[in-house]
Design an enzyme around this catalytic site. Structure first.
Site, PDB file in Angstrom:
ATOM      1  N   SER A   8      40.372  41.797 -31.423  1.00  0.00           N
ATOM      2  CA  SER A   8      41.469  42.213 -30.555  1.00  0.00           C
ATOM      3  C   SER A   8      42.436  41.069 -30.312  1.00  0.00           C
ATOM      4  CB  SER A   8      40.933  42.713 -29.216  1.00  0.00           C
ATOM      5  OG  SER A   8      42.022  42.847 -28.315  1.00  0.00           O
ATOM      6  N   HIS A  32      42.823  44.756 -34.075  1.00  0.00           N
ATOM      7  CA  HIS A  32      42.936  45.665 -32.935  1.00  0.00           C
ATOM      8  C   HIS A  32      44.127  45.245 -32.072  1.00  0.00           C
ATOM      9  CE1 HIS A  32      41.036  48.487 -30.028  1.00  0.00           C
ATOM     10  NE2 HIS A  32      41.397  47.617 -29.096  1.00  0.00           N
ATOM     11  N   ASP A  34      46.074  46.064 -28.641  1.00  0.00           N
ATOM     12  CA  ASP A  34      45.982  46.751 -27.353  1.00  0.00           C
ATOM     13  C   ASP A  34      47.371  46.961 -26.774  1.00  0.00           C
ATOM     14  OD1 ASP A  34      43.106  47.076 -26.824  1.00  0.00           O
ATOM     15  OD2 ASP A  34      43.070  44.895 -26.985  1.00  0.00           O
ATOM     16  N   MET A  36      49.409  48.332 -23.787  1.00  0.00           N
ATOM     17  CA  MET A  36      49.235  48.686 -22.367  1.00  0.00           C
ATOM     18  C   MET A  36      50.605  48.809 -21.717  1.00  0.00           C
ATOM     19  SD  MET A  36      46.178  46.108 -21.269  1.00  0.00           S
ATOM     20  CE  MET A  36      44.774  45.759 -22.327  1.00  0.00           C
ATOM     21  N   HIS A  65      45.303  50.671 -30.158  1.00  0.00           N
ATOM     22  CA  HIS A  65      44.614  51.292 -29.033  1.00  0.00           C
ATOM     23  C   HIS A  65      45.645  51.484 -27.931  1.00  0.00           C
ATOM     24  CE1 HIS A  65      41.356  50.623 -25.676  1.00  0.00           C
ATOM     25  NE2 HIS A  65      41.845  51.846 -25.672  1.00  0.00           N
ATOM     26  N   MET A  67      46.740  52.321 -24.522  1.00  0.00           N
ATOM     27  CA  MET A  67      46.366  52.506 -23.110  1.00  0.00           C
ATOM     28  C   MET A  67      47.669  52.761 -22.360  1.00  0.00           C
ATOM     29  SD  MET A  67      43.534  49.494 -23.027  1.00  0.00           S
ATOM     30  CE  MET A  67      44.237  48.802 -24.513  1.00  0.00           C
ATOM     31  N   MET A 136      34.750  53.202 -24.494  1.00  0.00           N
ATOM     32  CA  MET A 136      35.072  51.944 -23.801  1.00  0.00           C
ATOM     33  C   MET A 136      33.823  51.402 -23.123  1.00  0.00           C
ATOM     34  SD  MET A 136      38.215  51.186 -24.401  1.00  0.00           S
ATOM     35  CE  MET A 136      38.249  49.741 -23.319  1.00  0.00           C
ATOM     36  N   GLY A 141      42.076  47.549 -19.676  1.00  0.00           N
ATOM     37  CA  GLY A 141      43.164  46.848 -19.002  1.00  0.00           C
ATOM     38  C   GLY A 141      43.163  45.346 -19.190  1.00  0.00           C
ATOM     39  N   PHE A 142      41.982  44.789 -19.318  1.00  0.00           N
ATOM     40  CA  PHE A 142      41.902  43.329 -19.413  1.00  0.00           C
ATOM     41  C   PHE A 142      40.805  42.904 -20.385  1.00  0.00           C
ATOM     42  CE2 PHE A 142      43.616  44.435 -15.291  1.00  0.00           C
ATOM     43  CZ  PHE A 142      44.760  43.648 -15.234  1.00  0.00           C
ATOM     44  N   GLY A 143      41.037  41.791 -21.059  1.00  0.00           N
ATOM     45  CA  GLY A 143      40.000  41.200 -21.883  1.00  0.00           C
ATOM     46  C   GLY A 143      39.082  40.341 -21.018  1.00  0.00           C
ATOM     47  N   GLY A 144      37.985  39.913 -21.620  1.00  0.00           N
ATOM     48  CA  GLY A 144      37.100  38.968 -20.953  1.00  0.00           C
ATOM     49  C   GLY A 144      36.224  39.541 -19.864  1.00  0.00           C
ATOM     50  N   ASP A 174      34.477  48.960 -27.414  1.00  0.00           N
ATOM     51  CA  ASP A 174      35.539  48.016 -27.082  1.00  0.00           C
ATOM     52  C   ASP A 174      35.342  47.515 -25.664  1.00  0.00           C
ATOM     53  OD1 ASP A 174      37.888  46.612 -26.763  1.00  0.00           O
ATOM     54  OD2 ASP A 174      39.215  48.361 -26.877  1.00  0.00           O
ATOM     55  N   GLY A 175      35.173  46.191 -25.539  1.00  0.00           N
ATOM     56  CA  GLY A 175      35.064  45.577 -24.219  1.00  0.00           C
ATOM     57  C   GLY A 175      33.759  44.831 -24.045  1.00  0.00           C
ATOM     58  N   GLY A 176      33.850  43.513 -23.901  1.00  0.00           N
ATOM     59  CA  GLY A 176      32.654  42.714 -23.668  1.00  0.00           C
ATOM     60  C   GLY A 176      31.720  42.615 -24.858  1.00  0.00           C
ATOM     61  N   GLY A 196      37.582  40.684 -28.557  1.00  0.00           N
ATOM     62  CA  GLY A 196      38.733  39.833 -28.283  1.00  0.00           C
ATOM     63  C   GLY A 196      38.307  38.415 -27.989  1.00  0.00           C
TER      64      GLY A 196
HETATM   65  C1  DX5 Z   1      40.486  46.069 -22.929  1.00  0.00           C
HETATM   66  C2  DX5 Z   1      40.940  46.138 -24.359  1.00  0.00           C
HETATM   67  C3  DX5 Z   1      40.057  45.415 -25.280  1.00  0.00           C
HETATM   68  C4  DX5 Z   1      39.996  43.929 -25.015  1.00  0.00           C
HETATM   69  C5  DX5 Z   1      38.611  43.488 -25.282  1.00  0.00           C
HETATM   70  O1  DX5 Z   1      41.150  47.022 -22.183  1.00  0.00           O
HETATM   71  O2  DX5 Z   1      41.000  47.486 -24.814  1.00  0.00           O
HETATM   72  O3  DX5 Z   1      40.397  45.659 -26.641  1.00  0.00           O
HETATM   73  O4  DX5 Z   1      40.850  43.184 -25.820  1.00  0.00           O
HETATM   74  O5  DX5 Z   1      38.515  42.154 -24.938  1.00  0.00           O
HETATM   75  P1  DX5 Z   1      37.104  41.444 -24.821  1.00  0.00           P
HETATM   76  O6  DX5 Z   1      36.471  41.523 -26.184  1.00  0.00           O
HETATM   77  O7  DX5 Z   1      37.462  40.090 -24.384  1.00  0.00           O
HETATM   78  O8  DX5 Z   1      36.322  42.231 -23.809  1.00  0.00           O
HETATM   79 ZN    ZN Z   2      41.225  47.809 -27.005  1.00  0.00          ZN
END
Ligand code: DX5
Ligand code: ZN
Length: 237
Positions: A8, A32, A34, A36, A65, A67, A136, A141-144, A174-176, A196
């Site tokens: 991502s 990927h 994102d 938003m 993706h 959002m 999901m 909404g956010f990475g990390g 997707d996510g974590g 990501g």
């Molecule tokens: C979150 C995004 C993800 C995000 C994942 O809303 O859809 O694609 O980039 O980031 P990580 O891998 O850091 O959780």
């Molecule tokens: Zn995503």
């Protein structure tokens, strides 16, 4: 089951997107993106012009993706801009069947995403319209953010729905997703893994992609995950 890794760009340096994309070009399967809108999710990223530019400057297929609150209006344009996959959210689409068909008609694969609190079963009858389901594993909404293990039973149920339906529908998480969590996702039936922070937060993104792929393959083969004890690869930034 094949393992596809989709790094991502949310965790990449937005001022150097082409360089970041090139860093994983030989090793990742997708890129990927994102999208938003600051409305469906409380964060704002990139839109159509950036996807169109990435299409020109990045070698990997683009996995968009969306959002956004009005995917029915915008998703077909992402397909026309050259994205190989366009995923819309079930919670946002007013006319998902029409929009998924329009994405396919524009030449892209069509994806349908569900948030952690959204059941997948109500969408079983739509499986004929999708090329990928996205479960999901964090609130979008956010990475990390930390991986939500509570979603894993839904990943298993989604894999069962796909098996009952037949055909080749990919199952994305997707996510974590990192070296510690990817194995559980693979064992639950996921075959496309978005990461990501675990990729672009690593000192060597290409090595991170390889490590993720190995960890998923090891889990599928019943081998213990490498690096599970030492916390995985070093992070930057
Ligand atoms: C979150 C995004 C993800 C995000 C994942 O809303 O859809 O694609 O980039 O980031 P990580 O891998 O850091 O959780
Ligand atoms: Zn995503």
């Amino acid at each position: 089951m094949s393992v596809r890794i989709s790094p991502s760009l949310l965790a990449a340096d937005f001022a150097r997107l082409a360089d970041e994309a090139a860093a994983v070009a030989g090793v990742a399967d997708w890129l990927h993106v994102d999208v938003m809108d600051g409305h469906f999710v409380p964060n704002l990223t990139v839109g159509l012009p950036v996807v169109a530019a990435l299409r020109r400057h990045a070698a990997l297929p683009l996995d968009c993706h969306l959002m956004i609150s009005d995917p029915d209006r915008w998703a077909p344009d992402y397909a026309r801009a050259g994205a190989e996959n366009v995923t819309i959210h079930a919670e946002a689409a007013a006319a998902p069947v029409r929009t998924l068909r329009t994405i396919r008609a524009a030449g892209a694969r069509a994806g349908l995403a569900v948030n952690p609190g959204t059941a997948v079963e109500p969408y079983a009858d739509l499986l004929g319209e999708v090329d990928m389901l996205l479960i999901m594993t964090v609130e979008p909404g956010f990475g990390g953010q930390p991986f939500l293990d509570l979603v894993l039973p839904k990943v298993r149920r989604a894999r069962e729905l796909i098996a009952r339906h037949g055909g080749e529908i990919w199952l994305q998480v997707d996510g974590g997703v990192d070296e510690q969590t990817i194995g559980r996702c693979a064992q639950a039936g996921a075959d496309v893994f978005v990461a990501g922070t675990a990729v672009f937060g690593a000192q060597d993104p290409a090595a991170a992609v390889k490590a993720l792929r190995s960890a998923a393959q090891d889990a599928l083969a019943g081998r213990p995950a490498p690096g599970a004890a030492d916390g995985g690869p070093a992070t930057r930034g």
